[in-house]
Design an enzyme around this catalytic site. Structure first.
Site, short mmCIF file in Angstrom:
data_model
loop_
_atom_site.label_atom_id
_atom_site.label_comp_id
_atom_site.label_asym_id
_atom_site.label_seq_id
_atom_site.Cartn_x
_atom_site.Cartn_y
_atom_site.Cartn_z
N HIS A 256 -4.19 -18.31 -4.78
CA HIS A 256 -5.56 -18.81 -4.72
C HIS A 256 -6.56 -17.65 -4.73
O HIS A 256 -7.50 -17.63 -5.55
CB HIS A 256 -5.73 -19.65 -3.45
CG HIS A 256 -7.10 -20.21 -3.26
ND1 HIS A 256 -7.42 -21.51 -3.58
CD2 HIS A 256 -8.25 -19.66 -2.79
CE1 HIS A 256 -8.69 -21.73 -3.30
NE2 HIS A 256 -9.22 -20.62 -2.81
N GLU A 257 -6.36 -16.68 -3.84
CA GLU A 257 -7.30 -15.56 -3.78
C GLU A 257 -7.20 -14.68 -5.02
O GLU A 257 -8.19 -14.05 -5.43
CB GLU A 257 -7.06 -14.74 -2.51
CG GLU A 257 -7.23 -15.51 -1.21
CD GLU A 257 -8.57 -16.22 -1.09
OE1 GLU A 257 -9.57 -15.76 -1.70
OE2 GLU A 257 -8.64 -17.26 -0.40
#
Length: 486
Positions: A256-257
């Site tokens: 996600h990051e």
């Protein structure tokens, strides 16, 4: 030297100082010693004072007045749009208020973290009360007679209103609830039951970040209580977290990051340290992190490859085969934590926060009311009671650091990701074959050219429409979820 050249030279310094301020924030939650918290709050306030003075410098207005807009190319016109918008909004917020918010945001994050660890809402309430007072004051100043919540939302998703968001959520909620109830009524795979060495989790996380295109020569991966991405251009840093019995927390937080970080790393170099040198909105930013994490990272094809990587890293961990692994990655379960929620239920968590935020900004709720309001709404939406504050009001860092109006962008990012994924599958007809081999360059390369390289050149909804060929709407996301889970 032309007025535009002088303005952009001044703006470049402002952008550079903004990056320095961001690095202070990264350091605070990764490396800073606990005893430095009070001094760091002073440093944040001082930096915000400098930045606010630059953003409201009268020379900006003079330069803008001298520039003939008719002769500008698209890049220059977009730069001026961003600068003029920032100048006009910044002038509405008194310098003392901006500094007070910066200082409190630093202090309140530490208070929140300690209160969360101790399950002590009362310890957090004074800081939360003060934050609400300051955010209401800021919202009133920014709104200039308009809607207070919209004024804050505009910081993160320009040209969108709370009513627009509410209409989208009203369209999504019935289908999400119906799908959730249908899937939860079927047999779910068992959760993982082994322990997973946390150093091995971090090694796998770093490998996955590289697989998805993250350039470690201009970034780094560290651990934090709440994963985040920080910076742009040539210094973009990400964090993740580990749990001994839940490697998916680390894996999917990292992916996600990485989506956020790749957006910032892939913006065209000529936009570096200009208003176009960062993601255009939080909704668009979230579209990148969510499509990396979900449509790509949780797909049947990619999880088949990931299953092999997990076995290489951890040995036999109790999952029979690729199909069971895919279902385990995507299992629906009763849970409390937004960042750990499955794709079907995630947006329901956002809707809860959005409605509470609007009520707070409208004066219908105070800090002392929020825990009860949260718990009541959660039980109504999910069918079971919050068991402790760290699973309820204290689970998110956002309100402690002043990010009011931010939460809706998570769900808007899912909506945008749904539109982009439809276009990606058309553009990459062999996408599943690529993902099954752990080859992400085709998918992430398309996203880079369609979305990321442009930075802030286009307005958010215009950018998604250019990339996907359709005006943003919830239908593609809901169709994707129905197809995958139904």
């Amino acid at each position: 030297m032309s007025a535009y050249t002088e303005l952009m030279a001044f703006q470049r310094q402002t952008e550079a100082l903004g990056q320095v301020a961001g690095r202070l924030g990264w350091d605070q939650v990764t490396m800073m010693p606990d005893g430095a918290a009070d001094q760091r709050a002073e440093e944040f306030a001082a930096m915000e004072g400098v930045l606010h003075a630059r953003r409201t410098d009268p020379r900006i207005g003079a330069w803008l007045g001298k520039i003939e807009a008719g002769g500008l190319d698209d890049v220059a016109a977009a730069n001026l749009r961003h600068i003029a918008r920032s100048y006009e909004r910044s002038q509405r917020v008194p310098a003392k208020l901006a500094e007070a918010l910066a200082k409190l945001s630093s202090q309140a994050q530490r208070i929140w973290s300690e209160a969360r660890a101790k399950e002590d809402v009362a310890a957090f309430l004074p800081a939360l009360e003060e934050m609400i007072v300051l955010k209401r004051e800021e919202a009133t100043a920014l709104a200039n007679g308009g809607n207070a919540y919209d004024a804050l939302l505009d910081d993160y998703e320009p040209d969108t209103s709370g009513d627009d968001v509410a209409a989208t959520f009203d369209a999504m909620r019935p289908r999400l609830v119906a799908l959730r109830d249908k899937v939860m009524g079927a047999e779910q795979p068992a959760p993982l039951s082994h322990d997973f060495d946390e150093q091995k989790q971090m090694r796998l996380a770093r490998a996955l970040a590289k697989t998805f295109g993250y350039d470690m020569s201009q970034g780094r991966l560290d651990k934090a209580v709440h994963p985040f991405s920080s910076g742009s251009g040539q210094d973009v840093r990400i964090t993740t977290r580990t749990a001994l019995n839940d490697p998916f927390n680390c894996i999917y937080s990292t992916i996600h990051e990485t989506g956020h970080a790749c957006y910032e790393q892939n913006i065209a170099p000529e936009h570096l340290l200009t208003p176009l040198g960062a993601g255009v909105s939080l909704g668009v930013h979230e579209s990148q992190s969510r499509i990396y994490e979900n449509q790509l990272g949780r797909s049947r094809a990619f999880t088949g490859w990931l299953f092999g990587q997990m076995k290489d890293a951890f040995g036999d961990f109790g999952v029979a085969d690729e199909e069971v692994f895919f279902r385990t990655v995507n299992r629906l379960n009763k849970g409390y934590i937004r960042t750990e929620a499955d794709e079907v239920q995630y947006n329901l968590h956002i809707m809860l926060r959005f409605d509470l935020e609007r009520d707070v900004l409208a004066g219908k709720l105070e800090a002392r009311d929020l825990e009860e309001a949260w718990n009541t709404r959660f039980e109504a939406d999910f069918g079971y009671a919050v068991d402790r504050p760290s699973n309820g009001l204290l689970q998110d860092v956002h309100w402690s650091c002043g990010l009011w109006g931010y939460f809706p962008t998570y769900a808007l990012g899912n909506v945008y990701a749904g539109c982009l994924y439809e276009a990606l599958r058309v553009a990459r007809p062999n996408l599943d074959t690529e993902l099954a081999a752990g080859e992400l360059a085709g998918a992430t390369g398309w996203l880079r050219e369609a979305v990321q390289v442009h930075g802030g050149l286009y307005k958010p909804r215009d950018l998604i429409e250019r990339a996907s060929g359709q005006a943003p709407g919830e239908a593609p996301l809901l169709s994707y979820l129905d197809s995958k889970f139904g």
